[in-house]
Scaffold this motif. Structure first.
Motif, mmCIF file in Angstrom:
data_model
loop_
_atom_site.group_PDB
_atom_site.id
_atom_site.type_symbol
_atom_site.label_atom_id
_atom_site.label_comp_id
_atom_site.label_asym_id
_atom_site.label_seq_id
_atom_site.Cartn_x
_atom_site.Cartn_y
_atom_site.Cartn_z
ATOM 1 N N UNK A 1 2.748 -2.133 -0.260
ATOM 2 C CA UNK A 1 1.768 -0.874 -1.022
ATOM 3 C C UNK A 1 2.883 -0.327 -2.051
ATOM 4 N N UNK A 2 1.504 0.408 -3.028
ATOM 5 C CA UNK A 2 1.980 0.704 -4.355
ATOM 6 C C UNK A 2 2.143 2.004 -4.038
ATOM 7 N N UNK A 3 3.269 2.659 -4.403
ATOM 8 C CA UNK A 3 3.713 4.194 -3.333
ATOM 9 C C UNK A 3 3.238 5.053 -4.663
ATOM 10 N N UNK A 4 3.618 4.671 -6.276
ATOM 11 C CA UNK A 4 3.046 5.167 -7.238
ATOM 12 C C UNK A 4 1.241 5.368 -7.465
ATOM 13 N N UNK A 5 0.441 4.564 -7.142
ATOM 14 C CA UNK A 5 -0.402 4.153 -6.878
ATOM 15 C C UNK A 5 -1.919 6.171 -7.499
ATOM 16 N N UNK A 6 -2.774 6.168 -8.193
ATOM 17 C CA UNK A 6 -3.096 7.534 -8.439
ATOM 18 C C UNK A 6 -4.192 7.259 -8.051
#
Length: 310
Positions: free
Chosen positions: A1-6
């Motif tokens: 997953x991409x925890x910092x995706x906005x």
């Protein structure tokens, strides 16, 4: 997953299951803008979990389309956790989420600046007016599209009373709307104070020259986008008003307006100096005399003519 995706845009999600939504809720808690289209399998319980997760603290922009199982629990969770933080909400073809109960919940979302409800099933004028009574004052963009039961009351009792700050309005595919409702809206003093930048009146078949000339009189100087697809009762009088009164327009849709002819077309590309695209599907009085030519706007860009048969 991409925890910092906005910003996350997910389309054609027919195979998406609850597990994906639950992973988003757990691992992607910084999302500001979320679009999910076609998630037919995702349940209302999963959406409830998502909207009650820490995502609710950062979420500003939500677009859900064809999420057929979204219902009362999901919308309730969204309204309770994003009461002031969510600025833009679009629900399209979410039929289970339609109806009086769910629609009224949306009135709790006081931070909304953009609200788009598109083909939400059986929703009445009273339901939609109730939403506008609560959130209309903050809205700058409103789309109520594809409601077969919507009448002029939405304009006369809803938008006129509660939406003084609109810059973008879409009422496409609401076939019961007439000149009476539109003229009441356009001639309301508080409405004139906020000039429209775009309006979409696609397939509002009952509208005539009266509405369009009033629209141009009040808002023509500010309009950038004007959609009049299917308004076949318009005459050269209204079409000339558009050509002469919309100096900033960049996008026009005049499809299926059969009084739009070569002379008007050439005047339009000359006077609407910022025009970037125009749709002319079904305009059978246009000939190759106009359409085989290439026209540029004041910025040197070629004007895109869509629906050109030549």
């Amino acid at each position: 997953m991409c925890p910092n995706v906005q910003v996350l845009h997910l389309a054609d999600c027919g195979q998406m299951t609850d597990a994906v939504i639950l992973n988003l809720a757990t691992h992607c808690q910084s999302i500001r803008s979320l679009t999910i289209k076609g998630a037919f399998l995702v349940t209302d319980n999963a959406f409830e979990t998502l909207f009650r997760s820490p995502i609710s603290k950062s979420l500003e922009d939500l677009f859900l389309e064809n999420t057929s199982k979204l219902g009362m629990k999901g919308i309730q969770a969204l309204a309770e956790t994003c009461t002031t933080s969510l600025q833009s909400l679009s629900l399209s073809h979410c039929n289970v989420a339609g109806g009086e109960g769910v629609v009224q919940i949306l009135g709790k979302m006081k931070g909304l600046k953009t609200l788009e409800l598109i083909e939400m099933g059986s929703v009445s004028d009273d339901d939609l007016i109730g939403i506008l009574k609560e959130v209309g004052n903050g809205l700058t963009k409103l789309s109520f599209n594809g409601f077969p039961n919507m009448t002029d009351r939405l304009l006369t009792e809803g938008i006129c009373n509660y939406c003084p700050n609109l810059e973008h309005l879409s009422l496409r595919n609401n076939e019961q709307v007439t000149d009476d409702g539109m003229l009441a809206y356009l001639n309301t003093t508080t409405m004139s104070a906020a000039p429209l930048k775009s309006i979409d009146l696609n397939r509002l078949y009952n509208l005539t020259d009266s509405t369009i000339t009033s629209l141009i009189s009040h808002h023509g100087a500010s309009l950038r986008r004007l959609i009049l697809n299917g308004l076949d009762d318009l005459t050269e009088y209204a079409l000339n008003a558009i050509v002469d009164g919309c100096p900033l327009v960049t996008e026009l849709d005049l499809s299926w307006i059969r009084n739009f002819d070569d002379a008007l077309f050439e005047r339009m590309v000359g006077k609407c100096s910022l025009l970037k695209s125009v749709k002319v599907f079904g305009c059978n009085r246009l000939t190759e005399f106009s359409l085989v030519k290439r026209f540029s706007n004041a910025e040197g860009e070629l004007i895109r003519v869509l629906g050109n048969e030549f």
